[in-house]
Design a protein around this motif. Sequence first.
Motif, PDB file in Angstrom:
ATOM      1  N   GLY A  62       0.795  -1.226   0.000  1.00 40.54           N
ATOM      2  CA  GLY A  62       0.000   0.000   0.000  1.00 40.54           C
ATOM      3  C   GLY A  62       0.823   1.269   0.000  1.00 40.54           C
ATOM      4  N   ALA A  63       2.148   1.153  -0.015  1.00 44.39           N
ATOM      5  CA  ALA A  63       2.982   2.348  -0.065  1.00 44.39           C
ATOM      6  C   ALA A  63       2.844   3.024  -1.432  1.00 44.39           C
ATOM      7  N   THR A  64       3.108   4.298  -1.465  1.00 42.84           N
ATOM      8  CA  THR A  64       2.952   5.072  -2.695  1.00 42.84           C
ATOM      9  C   THR A  64       4.254   5.118  -3.476  1.00 42.84           C
ATOM     10  N   LEU A  65       4.158   4.790  -4.759  1.00 40.52           N
ATOM     11  CA  LEU A  65       5.323   4.861  -5.635  1.00 40.52           C
ATOM     12  C   LEU A  65       5.395   6.228  -6.304  1.00 40.52           C
ATOM     13  N   ASN A  66       6.591   6.653  -6.629  1.00 38.24           N
ATOM     14  CA  ASN A  66       6.786   7.870  -7.423  1.00 38.24           C
ATOM     15  C   ASN A  66       6.020   9.065  -6.857  1.00 38.24           C
ATOM     16  N   TRP A  67       6.171   9.273  -5.563  1.00 39.10           N
ATOM     17  CA  TRP A  67       5.441  10.355  -4.908  1.00 39.10           C
ATOM     18  C   TRP A  67       6.289  10.908  -3.780  1.00 39.10           C
ATOM     19  N   ASP A  68       6.564  12.203  -3.817  1.00 43.58           N
ATOM     20  CA  ASP A  68       7.289  12.870  -2.739  1.00 43.58           C
ATOM     21  C   ASP A  68       6.279  13.606  -1.879  1.00 43.58           C
ATOM     22  N   GLU A  69       6.220  13.253  -0.607  1.00 44.37           N
ATOM     23  CA  GLU A  69       5.234  13.826   0.295  1.00 44.37           C
ATOM     24  C   GLU A  69       5.305  15.350   0.292  1.00 44.37           C
ATOM     25  N   GLY A  70       4.155  15.972   0.085  1.00 42.91           N
ATOM     26  CA  GLY A  70       4.078  17.419   0.100  1.00 42.91           C
ATOM     27  C   GLY A  70       4.423  18.084  -1.225  1.00 42.91           C
ATOM     28  N   ARG A  71       4.961  17.295  -2.173  1.00 51.87           N
ATOM     29  CA  ARG A  71       5.341  17.870  -3.459  1.00 51.87           C
ATOM     30  C   ARG A  71       4.665  17.183  -4.637  1.00 51.87           C
ATOM     31  N   GLY A  72       4.504  15.854  -4.560  1.00 54.07           N
ATOM     32  CA  GLY A  72       3.829  15.153  -5.637  1.00 54.07           C
ATOM     33  C   GLY A  72       4.752  14.267  -6.441  1.00 54.07           C
ATOM     34  N   ILE A  73       4.459  14.153  -7.721  1.00 54.18           N
ATOM     35  CA  ILE A  73       5.179  13.252  -8.618  1.00 54.18           C
ATOM     36  C   ILE A  73       6.440  13.940  -9.130  1.00 54.18           C
ATOM     37  N   PRO A  74       7.622  13.416  -8.833  1.00 55.85           N
ATOM     38  CA  PRO A  74       8.846  14.061  -9.336  1.00 55.85           C
ATOM     39  C   PRO A  74       9.005  13.864 -10.839  1.00 55.85           C
ATOM     40  N   LEU A  75       9.440  14.895 -11.522  1.00 55.41           N
ATOM     41  CA  LEU A  75       9.698  14.787 -12.954  1.00 55.41           C
ATOM     42  C   LEU A  75      11.094  14.229 -13.164  1.00 55.41           C
ATOM     43  N   LYS A  76      11.195  13.176 -13.948  1.00 51.37           N
ATOM     44  CA  LYS A  76      12.492  12.608 -14.304  1.00 51.37           C
ATOM     45  C   LYS A  76      12.935  13.266 -15.599  1.00 51.37           C
ATOM     46  N   PHE A  77      13.884  14.172 -15.482  1.00 47.49           N
ATOM     47  CA  PHE A  77      14.230  14.983 -16.642  1.00 47.49           C
ATOM     48  C   PHE A  77      15.713  15.289 -16.620  1.00 47.49           C
ATOM     49  N   ASP A  78      16.416  14.853 -17.652  1.00 48.58           N
ATOM     50  CA  ASP A  78      17.855  15.098 -17.777  1.00 48.58           C
ATOM     51  C   ASP A  78      18.101  16.478 -18.376  1.00 48.58           C
ATOM     52  N   HIS A  79      18.897  17.301 -17.710  1.00 47.46           N
ATOM     53  CA  HIS A  79      19.154  18.629 -18.262  1.00 47.46           C
ATOM     54  C   HIS A  79      20.424  19.205 -17.655  1.00 47.46           C
ATOM     55  N   GLU A  80      20.994  20.178 -18.364  1.00 49.82           N
ATOM     56  CA  GLU A  80      22.210  20.849 -17.918  1.00 49.82           C
ATOM     57  C   GLU A  80      21.892  21.859 -16.808  1.00 49.82           C
ATOM     58  N   ASP A  81      22.924  22.235 -16.061  1.00 45.10           N
ATOM     59  CA  ASP A  81      22.791  23.359 -15.144  1.00 45.10           C
ATOM     60  C   ASP A  81      22.271  24.569 -15.927  1.00 45.10           C
ATOM     61  N   PRO A  82      21.268  25.277 -15.405  1.00 44.88           N
ATOM     62  CA  PRO A  82      20.675  26.383 -16.175  1.00 44.88           C
ATOM     63  C   PRO A  82      21.672  27.462 -16.593  1.00 44.88           C
ATOM     64  N   SER A  83      22.648  27.777 -15.741  1.00 42.36           N
ATOM     65  CA  SER A  83      23.631  28.805 -16.110  1.00 42.36           C
ATOM     66  C   SER A  83      24.497  28.344 -17.269  1.00 42.36           C
ATOM     67  N   LYS A  84      24.918  27.080 -17.237  1.00 38.74           N
ATOM     68  CA  LYS A  84      25.713  26.550 -18.343  1.00 38.74           C
ATOM     69  C   LYS A  84      24.875  26.486 -19.613  1.00 38.74           C
ATOM     70  N   GLN A  85      23.628  26.038 -19.494  1.00 39.47           N
ATOM     71  CA  GLN A  85      22.768  25.941 -20.664  1.00 39.47           C
ATOM     72  C   GLN A  85      22.521  27.308 -21.284  1.00 39.47           C
ATOM     73  N   ALA A  86      22.389  28.343 -20.450  1.00 33.68           N
ATOM     74  CA  ALA A  86      22.177  29.692 -20.981  1.00 33.68           C
ATOM     75  C   ALA A  86      23.371  30.148 -21.815  1.00 33.68           C
ATOM     76  N   LEU A  87      24.570  29.800 -21.374  1.00 33.49           N
ATOM     77  CA  LEU A  87      25.767  30.175 -22.134  1.00 33.49           C
ATOM     78  C   LEU A  87      25.882  29.360 -23.420  1.00 33.49           C
ATOM     79  N   ILE A  88      25.492  28.090 -23.370  1.00 28.55           N
ATOM     80  CA  ILE A  88      25.451  27.276 -24.589  1.00 28.55           C
ATOM     81  C   ILE A  88      24.462  27.879 -25.578  1.00 28.55           C
ATOM     82  N   ASP A  89      23.311  28.305 -25.070  1.00 32.48           N
ATOM     83  CA  ASP A  89      22.307  28.934 -25.933  1.00 32.48           C
ATOM     84  C   ASP A  89      22.841  30.235 -26.530  1.00 32.48           C
ATOM     85  N   PHE A  90      23.589  30.990 -25.747  1.00 33.75           N
ATOM     86  CA  PHE A  90      24.191  32.228 -26.243  1.00 33.75           C
ATOM     87  C   PHE A  90      25.111  31.926 -27.423  1.00 33.75           C
TER      88      PHE A  90
END
Length: 390
Positions: A321-349
Amino acid sequence: MKRRDFIVKGGLAGSAALYAPTVLGYGIPSANETINIGVIGTGDRGGGLIPFINRIPNMQVVACCDIIPFRLSSGLSKVEGKAKGYSDYKKMLEDRDVDAVLVATPFSTHSKIVVDALRAGKHVYGEKTMAKGYEGIEELVAAAETSDGIFQAGHQYHSSRLYSHVVDEIKNGKIGKITAFECQWNRNGNWRRPVPDPKWERMINWRMYREFSGGLLAELCSHQLDFANWVMGAMPEKVMGMGGIDYWKDGRETYDNIHLIYSYPKGVRVSFTCLTSNAMGDYKIKVMGDKGTYILDYVKAWYYPEESYQKEIGEVDGVSGATLNWDEGRGIPLKFDHEDPSKQALIDFRDNIVNNTLPVSNAKTGAMAATCVQMGLDAMYEDKIVGNTK
């Protein structure tokens, strides 16, 4: 017509098209060429971005500039390879080896330095908040519109692939009708920098003084304002707010706590809280709709559905009865691979320069966030509700 009204009536409000990359028509370096960067302002932010640039292919730092000698030395020490040092940014702008500049100087100097750099034929990455005051915002937008160079505003979360995914999900109806945002950025610390000599006080701790700074609203909350504008595709209609120097009795002029509410079209309210005396919750954005909520921190996100959603139930560690894929108080975590936003912004530049594309975080979106910051400062400092005249 007031400066704020000029900016809003000039087409910044309510334009979702501002957030779509656009192909431009001027010449740029070959994709095989390395883009030579000059960093203007090598303090915490400018110096902190140099290691990211070192790790990005086809980008290299070839020059650093700072008016404080030990800050300049620190910046140069982080560069991989050789870089020239300047104490006068105008001399750097004369350097033909410099293709683009990163402006990470005090808030009050952003507009002047960026305008000068664009007029000198450089591409510019301008740190947030883009410009101080309505006149500075207007001048930078005009310079960017008439320049042959790329201007990218330094709201790095705009480059985050995680944030972009969440915005797309919201626009596609994932959380239903948006009803409110709750934003906070809390810290427990003095926010001051050590000063080796009193003569450097106002240069190093410029964030403490209204002449140079927009305080917590410009330095922190501006990122979340940019996000709210992005999601809403619009500017707020009015803002109310308050703050004070209530904890750090050290001669500062900018507030050590702020609380604001921005009112967007269709009755959407966006609240902002920023403290320097309590770090509970740290950085957080909640976008709340009638079908669910998205919660974001620096590099993670969660989806919290309303009651109609049945959480996945199973067996975790032998507990039925335990809940899978659920963080208490926050919900379902998104599994998403991505760069650090500051590095990605410079790559975009880099990519925006190479591909002739208008950055998604550009002069107009940067102006929207900067205008929101100035509206909030006016509301707090003048103790009044500040609205956009339409």
